[in-house]
Design a protein around this motif. Structure first.
Motif, short mmCIF file in Angstrom:
data_model
loop_
_atom_site.label_atom_id
_atom_site.label_comp_id
_atom_site.label_asym_id
_atom_site.label_seq_id
_atom_site.Cartn_x
_atom_site.Cartn_y
_atom_site.Cartn_z
N ALA A 45 0.86 -1.19 0.00
CA ALA A 45 0.00 0.00 0.00
C ALA A 45 0.89 1.24 0.00
O ALA A 45 0.99 1.94 1.01
CB ALA A 45 -0.92 -0.01 1.22
N PRO A 46 1.58 1.51 -1.10
CA PRO A 46 2.55 2.60 -1.14
C PRO A 46 1.91 3.96 -0.89
O PRO A 46 0.77 4.20 -1.26
CB PRO A 46 3.14 2.51 -2.55
N MET A 47 2.67 4.83 -0.25
CA MET A 47 2.19 6.17 0.08
C MET A 47 3.30 7.17 -0.25
O MET A 47 4.47 6.94 0.07
CB MET A 47 1.85 6.24 1.58
N THR A 48 2.93 8.27 -0.87
CA THR A 48 3.88 9.34 -1.13
C THR A 48 3.41 10.57 -0.36
O THR A 48 2.28 11.04 -0.56
CB THR A 48 3.96 9.67 -2.63
N LEU A 49 4.25 11.08 0.50
CA LEU A 49 3.88 12.22 1.33
C LEU A 49 3.76 13.49 0.48
O LEU A 49 4.57 13.71 -0.43
CB LEU A 49 4.93 12.44 2.42
N PRO A 50 2.79 14.34 0.79
CA PRO A 50 2.66 15.60 0.04
C PRO A 50 3.75 16.60 0.38
O PRO A 50 3.95 17.56 -0.37
CB PRO A 50 1.28 16.11 0.47
N ARG A 51 4.44 16.41 1.50
CA ARG A 51 5.54 17.28 1.89
C ARG A 51 6.49 16.48 2.77
O ARG A 51 6.09 15.48 3.37
CB ARG A 51 5.01 18.51 2.67
N PRO A 52 7.76 16.86 2.85
CA PRO A 52 8.69 16.10 3.69
C PRO A 52 8.24 16.11 5.16
O PRO A 52 7.73 17.11 5.66
CB PRO A 52 10.01 16.85 3.51
N VAL A 53 8.43 14.99 5.82
CA VAL A 53 8.10 14.86 7.24
C VAL A 53 9.36 14.42 7.97
O VAL A 53 9.98 13.41 7.62
CB VAL A 53 6.98 13.83 7.48
#
Length: 509
Positions: A264-272
């Motif tokens: 279930a890959p996820m790409t963050l909208p901004r660096p965390v």
């Protein structure tokens, strides 16, 4: 001039100068810094009315809610010591520790009241109901606010919190964290995590676990926003990361593994900016987190060190996850960390010779509450003896192998369970891997692995054992690899190895 070092001073500064900023977001509601300051001032009054005096203890039994976070501000500003108990503890443990902690007042989430209310009533401890179902804010509106200031008689070496390391009733260890400890921890978090006004922190850790690794006070002091998702369900955390503008997260590998699930890959909208600690994360987990957009810092610490106090930062060696998987160097104000042999002398920095991690510094606890024997053992010789085995690499970074009781001796050879686990983690189907010792015959020891798989994986245990063969000496190969749906864990997410050892014994019968 000398004034007490305490996290309360930077917290009060933030409450004063960030009045228009959002302080807490939860359940679609936002509490601003001005309102947080007002509620804190009124809860200080209520706590004092219920019997809290300087140095006395206020019990907190609650999941992560805005009211629980409010308690972390109000109790020490009222001069008290906050004693957070994790609701994930058993009823027996909660009731035992409710007595051991000597509270004069208790803040209990309405959902937890049936578990400890009767015992607190027997003790004559007044209870303040908190939580989403309690409407504490409305009740506080009828209370006059106290002035918010550092308590005038505060001693920086007095406890600000007592944090129980587990729910055990056999040898209770309530870590006394002082104001000085918490101040140094806060300073380290501000420096290494770059917490600033406008930072948005996602609460994935229980506040009861090391005061959320210090986030309870550090995020407020920075002028940041606390985002409280309501529970630690991976779907809730994932949704918050994708939609709430999160900039910072502290979490253990147990929390992060579902978030980094390759299925279930996820790409963050901004660096965390992510601080991972608790148990050593496998390099593949770190690689997956970096690919999603996390700026990973890997830390190490114990409740006894006021949570995290060493760190390897994301720019180390160009982000090489083999380096990032090490526990690193002391934080800016972390003090001294050594790895010592049995004679107490430091081991060579060769990345091979194991020893015990010992620590001395301003984050090390005052001691265990009402447990002098355990305090003497832990702080013998002026150093905190962690029981963690590690090596030191030539660059000075500490690299944990195992707990002292978890190092395996197989065929006269010392084997780290972490080294075997690291090989298992290389297999793409492996989600979690834990290795424990088993004893098939008197005087014999072998390694046994327990593994959980990623959804949809169809690999068998014997195949995983064969996968290890080229990467480990024969004596270090696990005698069996057991596939399980879930690993038994503590309330803070650490694997219960004694349970797995018992299961290994049962499977040999």
């Amino acid at each position: 001039m000398k004034t007490p070092l305490t996290p309360l001073e930077p917290v009060l500064r933030a409450l004063h100068i960030h009045k228009k900023r959002p302080a807490i977001e939860s359940g679609g509601q936002t509490l601003g810094f001005a309102e947080l300051a007002d509620r804190t001032a009124r809860l200080v009054t209520l706590l004092r009315d219920r019997g809290l005096i300087p140095g006395s203890h206020a019990l907190l039994v609650s999941p992560n809610t805005p009211d629980a976070l409010l308690a972390f501000h109000a109790v020490p500003l009222a001069g008290g010591v906050i004693v957070p108990l994790n609701p994930a503890f058993s009823d027996e443990a909660l009731n035992f520790l409710a007595v051991h902690a000597d509270p004069v007042v208790a803040l209990v989430d309405t959902a937890c009241l049936s578990r400890v209310g009767e015992r607190l009533s027997e003790l004559g401890v007044p209870v303040i109901e908190i939580g989403d179902a309690s409407d504490l804010g409305a009740r506080l509106s009828a209370v006059s606010p106290s002035s918010l200031e550092v308590p005038p008689t505060l001693d920086e070496d007095s406890p600000i919190s007592i944090n129980y390391t587990s729910g055990t009733t056999s040898d209770p260890k309530g870590v006394m964290v002082t104001h000085r400890n918490a101040y140094v921890n806060l300073s380290n978090l501000l420096y290494h995590l770059n917490l600033r006004p406008g930072s948005v922190y996602l609460h994935a850790l229980p506040l009861a676990h090391g005061n959320g690794w210090g986030s309870a006070w550090a995020v407020t002091a920075a002028g940041g926003t606390h985002v409280m998702p309501g529970n630690d369900d991976p779907r809730e955390l994932r949704q918050a990361l994708l939609t709430r503008g999160i900039t910072h997260l502290f979490a253990s590998p147990a929390i992060l593994t579902p978030l980094a699930d390759s299925a279930a890959p996820m790409t963050l909208p901004r660096p965390v900016r992510l601080l991972v600690a608790g148990t050593p994360p496998p390099p593949r987990l770190l690689e997956g987190l970096q690919a999603q957009g996390f700026q990973v810092l890997h830390g190490y610490g114990l409740t006894e060190t006021n949570a995290v106090m060493t760190v390897t930062e994301p720019d180390s060696e160009g982000g090489d996850t083999r380096v990032l998987s090490r526990q690193g160097h002391p934080m800016m104000f972390g003090g001294q960390v050594r790895v010592v042999a049995e004679d107490g002398q430091p081991v060579p920095a060769d990345g091979f010779t194991p020893g015990e991690i010992v620590i001395r510094g301003n984050q090390v606890m005052k001691g265990y509450y009402r447990n002098r024997a355990a305090t003497r053992r832990a702080l013998e010789g002026g150093w905190l003896h962690t029981g963690d085995l590690a090596v030191v690499h030539p660059d000075g970074r500490v690299d944990i192998l195992d707990r002292a009781g978890d190092l395996l001796t197989i065929g006269g050879q010392s084997v780290s369970s972490a080294q075997i686990e690291a090989v298992l983690y290389r297999h793409p189907s492996v989600r979690e891997a834990v290795v424990v010792a088993a004893h098939p015959q008197p005087g014999q020891t072998c390694a046994v692995a327990f593994v959980t798989l990623h959804p949809g994986a169809g690999v068998r245990g014997e195949e995983l054992r064969g996968f290890c063969t080229p990467h480990l000496p024969g004596y270090a190969l696990p005698s069996a690899v057991h596939l399980v749906a879930e690993l038994p864990k503590t309330a803070s997410g650490k694997v219960l190895k004694h349970v797995l050892r018992a299961q290994a014994r049962e499977k040999q019968v």
